[in-house]
Scaffold this active site. Sequence first.
Site, PDB file in Angstrom:
ATOM      1  CE  LYS A  26      -4.056   1.864   2.658  1.00 58.13           C
ATOM      2  NZ  LYS A  26      -4.773   1.675   3.766  1.00 58.13           N
ATOM      3  CB  SER A  85      -8.073   3.305   2.651  1.00 51.63           C
ATOM      4  OG  SER A  85      -7.399   2.404   3.576  1.00 51.63           O
ATOM      5  CB  SER A 131      -8.329   0.452   5.746  1.00 53.92           C
ATOM      6  OG  SER A 131      -9.053   1.298   5.382  1.00 53.92           O
TER       7      SER A 131
HETATM    8  N1  GLN Z   1     -13.106   3.582   6.287  1.00 55.46           N
HETATM    9  C1  GLN Z   1     -12.682   4.210   7.316  1.00 55.46           C
HETATM   10  C2  GLN Z   1     -12.465   5.390   7.170  1.00 55.46           C
HETATM   11  O1  GLN Z   1     -12.422   5.910   6.338  1.00 55.46           O
HETATM   12  C3  GLN Z   1     -11.530   3.186   7.991  1.00 55.46           C
HETATM   13  C4  GLN Z   1     -10.492   3.726   7.120  1.00 55.46           C
HETATM   14  C5  GLN Z   1      -9.280   2.950   7.274  1.00 55.46           C
HETATM   15  O2  GLN Z   1      -9.092   1.988   8.135  1.00 55.46           O
HETATM   16  N2  GLN Z   1      -8.074   3.352   7.128  1.00 55.46           N
HETATM   17  O3  GLN Z   1     -11.939   6.066   8.060  1.00 55.46           O
END
Ligand code: GLN
Length: 487
Positions: free
Chosen positions: A76, A151, A175
Amino acid sequence: MNELTAAELLAAQVQGASALEITAAFLRTIHERDGSLNAFLHVDDEFALAQARAVDAKRKHGDLLGILAGVPVAVKDILCVAGQKTTCGSKILRDFIPPYDAHVITRLKQADAILLGKTNMDEFAMGSSTENSGFTITRNPWDLERTPGGSSGGSAAAVAAGLAPLGIGTDTGGSIRQPAALCGIVGFKPTYGRVSRFGVIAFGSSLDQVGPLAHNVYDAALLLEAIAGHDARDSTSVDRPVPAYSRGLDQLVKPLTVGIPREFFSDGLDAEVENAVRVALAEYQSQGAVLKEISLPHSSFAVAVYYLVATAEASSNLARYDGVHFGHRAEKFADLLDMVARSRGEGFGAEVKRRVMLGTYALSSGYVDAYYLKALKVRRLIKDDFDTAFRQCDVIAGPTTPTAAFKLGEKTGDPLAMYLSDIYTIGANLAGLPGISVPCGFTKNGLPIGLQLMAAPFEEGKLLQVARMFERATDWHNRRPKVQAPG
Ligand code: GLN
């Protein structure tokens, strides 16, 4: 070659395959298929091939090889890799090249893994669909009209589509687990402190954890083993020995009590997802586990608490992007303040701005008691709920997500609907627990469904064994999507 798991690629090299041919095969697949998916932001062929040649040379000389020798990994783009572009999905870091490696990258290099390149993500990891990337939208390999989740959507799509056998993601509120569920692969979020965050671009520092994405539980265990462990450069990294997770994985956990939170099976849970998860729970029962209904009474506050804590931390962490220290600087400006405002205004996308505003508001004088400090108190209650639950069961099980993969564009206009896709995953982050998503079925439209399992802090070993018990009895993890090269 590109359908093989990490374990199979390790075995293939014992049989005579070279790291170079493996790496070349994955790079070829990326160049053929990624035009349909956009899982990668940057691919470094030369770097990957040079690493592969070095592994082959080591093997030829009879040198000791790392546990991921010759196995490609998709990383990532939130992790710093020395000398390679690291954007965190943000235009503000479009040209940022870190001078050092994240701890996890150092560990991957020590394990002789091959770094293929950097994967797409929601900007600063804020999102659940990878649509908040400042660069491109990633598509779900099972249905190109749908999101891979987010994400870490780029890493999840890359693994699911056979562009890489392993992926690295980060999980602040879901995420890793959510995109794993939506792409039909395994995603593991370790206990907070298990993996060093050094060199991981910070979003919510009390929540962020790095973890593996893989085709199966064994591969996830192997990758976790490679990256976990103490690092003095991250003061929240915990100094505890790292068990050999991949060994002893097939040990059955007996007796086993699986806690089923009643709050996870209520309004908003899609019927097909619920059905697949209930069938998975019955599988545990048939293996002798006791299913026990439990309650996490404060879980309905988790999303609200998360969006105060995570945004407060983000507003502070993102203050460093000021046009001076890091990244983009506006070309035209009147004075210093104007330069900072313009640089941030031009560099950040809409969701990041929304979060910085929310977080700054929640921390501002006059509101900090009512919002941020109140949220911390409720966070403690949520953690207490889990502590109570783990006195009654070994693991907690339920759906990873309320629905299977949603359509691209479906939730982009409605931030609240997007935030609710993490309703079942956020609790583990607030409480610092390890959690895993494993494939447990498909909808009638052919979209993958994930089963989530959580355990008490540092019970990664048991959690992986319990996940493996399900995997051994099913073959959902062996399904692969058919991804066409772009027409
Ligand atoms: N979807 C969640 C957010 O938008 C979690 C994102 C994540 O785990 N980085 O913050």
